[in-house]
Write an enzyme that holds these catalytic residues in place. Structure first.
Site, short mmCIF file in Angstrom:
data_model
loop_
_atom_site.label_atom_id
_atom_site.label_comp_id
_atom_site.label_asym_id
_atom_site.label_seq_id
_atom_site.Cartn_x
_atom_site.Cartn_y
_atom_site.Cartn_z
N TYR A 107 -5.06 8.36 -25.78
CA TYR A 107 -4.28 7.24 -25.21
C TYR A 107 -3.54 6.54 -26.35
O TYR A 107 -2.33 6.28 -26.25
CB TYR A 107 -5.19 6.26 -24.47
CG TYR A 107 -4.41 5.12 -23.83
CD1 TYR A 107 -3.53 5.35 -22.76
CD2 TYR A 107 -4.54 3.81 -24.30
CE1 TYR A 107 -2.81 4.31 -22.19
CE2 TYR A 107 -3.82 2.76 -23.73
CZ TYR A 107 -2.96 3.02 -22.68
OH TYR A 107 -2.25 1.98 -22.10
N LYS A 144 0.58 5.97 -26.80
CA LYS A 144 1.21 4.65 -26.89
C LYS A 144 1.87 4.46 -28.25
O LYS A 144 2.87 3.76 -28.37
CB LYS A 144 0.17 3.56 -26.60
CG LYS A 144 -0.31 3.56 -25.16
CD LYS A 144 0.73 3.01 -24.20
CE LYS A 144 1.17 3.92 -23.12
NZ LYS A 144 2.22 3.38 -22.24
N THR A 176 -4.99 -4.18 -13.85
CA THR A 176 -4.24 -3.29 -12.95
C THR A 176 -5.14 -2.08 -12.64
O THR A 176 -6.25 -1.97 -13.16
CB THR A 176 -2.96 -2.76 -13.64
OG1 THR A 176 -3.37 -1.99 -14.78
CG2 THR A 176 -2.02 -3.86 -14.07
N1 LIG Z 1 -2.85 -2.89 -17.85
C1 LIG Z 1 -2.84 -3.15 -19.16
O1 LIG Z 1 -3.61 -4.00 -19.67
C2 LIG Z 1 -1.90 -2.43 -20.06
C3 LIG Z 1 -1.97 -2.70 -21.44
C4 LIG Z 1 -1.08 -2.06 -22.29
C5 LIG Z 1 -0.15 -1.18 -21.79
N2 LIG Z 1 -0.11 -0.91 -20.45
C6 LIG Z 1 0.90 0.05 -19.99
O2 LIG Z 1 1.54 -0.46 -18.83
C7 LIG Z 1 2.08 0.64 -18.08
C8 LIG Z 1 1.82 0.41 -16.60
O3 LIG Z 1 0.43 0.45 -16.37
P1 LIG Z 1 -0.32 -0.51 -15.33
O4 LIG Z 1 -1.28 -1.31 -16.13
O5 LIG Z 1 0.64 -1.18 -14.44
O6 LIG Z 1 -1.21 0.56 -14.55
P2 LIG Z 1 -1.16 1.11 -13.04
O7 LIG Z 1 -1.27 -0.01 -12.07
O8 LIG Z 1 -2.19 2.17 -13.00
O9 LIG Z 1 0.29 1.72 -12.92
C9 LIG Z 1 0.61 2.94 -13.53
C10 LIG Z 1 1.75 3.56 -12.77
O10 LIG Z 1 2.04 4.82 -13.39
C11 LIG Z 1 2.08 5.79 -12.37
N3 LIG Z 1 1.78 7.15 -12.82
C12 LIG Z 1 0.62 7.64 -13.30
N4 LIG Z 1 0.73 8.96 -13.50
C13 LIG Z 1 1.97 9.31 -13.12
C14 LIG Z 1 2.68 10.53 -13.07
N5 LIG Z 1 2.13 11.70 -13.41
N6 LIG Z 1 3.96 10.52 -12.63
C15 LIG Z 1 4.55 9.36 -12.25
N7 LIG Z 1 3.92 8.18 -12.25
C16 LIG Z 1 2.65 8.16 -12.69
C17 LIG Z 1 1.03 5.32 -11.36
O11 LIG Z 1 1.19 6.00 -10.13
P3 LIG Z 1 -0.07 6.15 -9.11
O12 LIG Z 1 -0.23 4.81 -8.46
O13 LIG Z 1 0.35 7.23 -8.19
O14 LIG Z 1 -1.26 6.50 -9.97
C18 LIG Z 1 1.39 3.85 -11.31
O15 LIG Z 1 2.52 3.63 -10.51
C19 LIG Z 1 1.44 1.90 -18.66
O16 LIG Z 1 2.40 2.55 -19.47
C20 LIG Z 1 0.31 1.36 -19.53
O17 LIG Z 1 0.03 2.20 -20.61
C21 LIG Z 1 -0.96 -1.52 -19.57
#
Ligand SMILES: NC(=O)c1ccc[n+]([C@@H]2O[C@H](COP(=O)([O-])OP(=O)(O)OC[C@H]3O[C@@H](n4cnc5c(N)ncnc54)[C@H](OP(=O)(O)O)[C@@H]3O)[C@@H](O)[C@H]2O)c1
Length: 316
Positions: A183, A187, A220
């Protein structure tokens, strides 16, 4: 932390987004979490949003839920599975064929710490989905973005990029897969890519900016469903910690919204929360780890990414 931003900007919220009428935003992973929160604010401020989702049913549900809240939201849904480069190519070709402009691309979708899995083309899932597919999508949409208004690419990284390095000798994790390390790799690759893209766009004098954003710590699906090797108890503890410590998605999305919409956000900037070790707070300009700015590493990652995806950037 706040260098490059005014005091007013340090209190920035989504209410400060300027009118976005006439502009088109493409958001990956738009059906949930930060992607959905991003779509909501872009649409609320008058932008047209191309929402992409890998699962059409989840995508339609997200559109319904958005319209229940914002009946006049201008959105369209397109399928994109980032674990399959054919799907990336199909999305880009469909947008070009339908003459859909893209002013801003938000590379948001991601997966976190699954057990070792491979994408359709055989890449380790996190490197493939989080980095390679977004690298390919951006390259395929570059001609479209060139014609955009205040065109920019926003790539969502993480504080975890600090702990990443590129395992050039074991990119698929065949020899030594470890979910957290991979991961971190993905990133870190997001950060290296976003900064290198900015340098290349400037060198080619193209009117497109590349920025990075990270949301801090946000509750999330990524957090509750992501990590693979947790026991039931640990997972429950993590859920409680998420509720107590994490920001909600609307708050966490502010960094990427600032990067995507504010005229004063500059190419090469990394926008993240100002407070508490970058976990919470209003958006500010933050510093990536020094290695993310290493031009030799960036050139190597770029070359590998072009070779693996078969997407060559046309940057003249
Ligand atoms: N949450 C945090 O604290 C945090 C911290 C740092 C960075 N981030 C980054 O923020 C971004 C969004 O994450 P989030 O926290 O909002 O998580 P999330 O709610 O799990 O959203 C992730 C999104 O990515 C989609 N996805 C996963 N695999 C995919 C694929 N093969 N093709 C197309 N779409 C795909 C998911 O679709 P499905 O619903 O179908 O799975 C969902 O729409 C990510 O890049 C993550 O690394 C998050």
């Amino acid at each position: 932390m706040l260098s490059g931003m005014t005091t007013a900007a340090s209190r920035w919220t989504a209410d400060d987004i300027p009118p976005l009428d006439g502009r088109t935003f493409l958001v990956t992973g738009a059906n949930s979490g930060l992607g959905f929160a991003t779509v909501r604010e872009l649409a609320r401020h008058g932008g047209h949003v191309v929402m992409t989702a890998r699962d059409p049913a989840k995508g339609e549900q997200a559109v319904r839920s958005l319209r229940a809240d914002l009946p006049d939201a201008s959105v369209e849904l397109r399928r994109l599975d980032l674990s399959d480069l054919d799907s990336v190519r199909a999305l880009a070709a469909g947008l070009v064929a339908d003459r859909v402009p893209v002013d801003v691309l938000v590379n948001n979708a991601g997966v976190m710490m699954p057990p070792r899995r491979l994408t359709r083309q055989g890449f380790e899932l996190q490197f493939g989905v989080n980095h390679l597919a977004h690298f390919a999508l951006t390259g395929l949409l570059l001609d479209t973005l060139r014609d955009g208004r205040q065109a920019r690419v926003v790539t969502v990284s993480s504080t975890m990029h600090r702990y990443g390095r590129i395992h050039f000798d074991d990119l698929t994790g065949e020899r030594q897969y470890q979910p957290q390390r991979f991961y971190g790799q993905s990133k870190f690759a997001n950060a290296v890519f976003g900064l290198e893209l900015d340098r290349r766009l400037r060198a080619a004098v193209l009117p497109v900016r590349s920025l990075l954003a990270h949301p801090g710590y946000v509750d999330t699906n990524l957090m509750s469903a992501g990590p693979a090797d947790l026991t039931g108890l640990t997972r429950r503890v993590l859920r409680v910690a998420n509720r107590l410590l994490a920001q909600d998605a609307a708050t966490g999305a502010r960094s990427q919204l600032y990067a995507a919409t504010m005229p004063q956000a500059k190419g090469g900037q990394f926008i993240g929360p100002a407070g508490r070790s970058g976990m919470r707070g209003h958006p500010a300009v933050v510093e990536p780890v020094a290695a993310a700015r290493d031009p030799e590493l960036a050139a190597r990652l770029w070359e590998v990414s072009e070779r693996l995806t078969g997407v060559r950037y046309r940057l003249q």
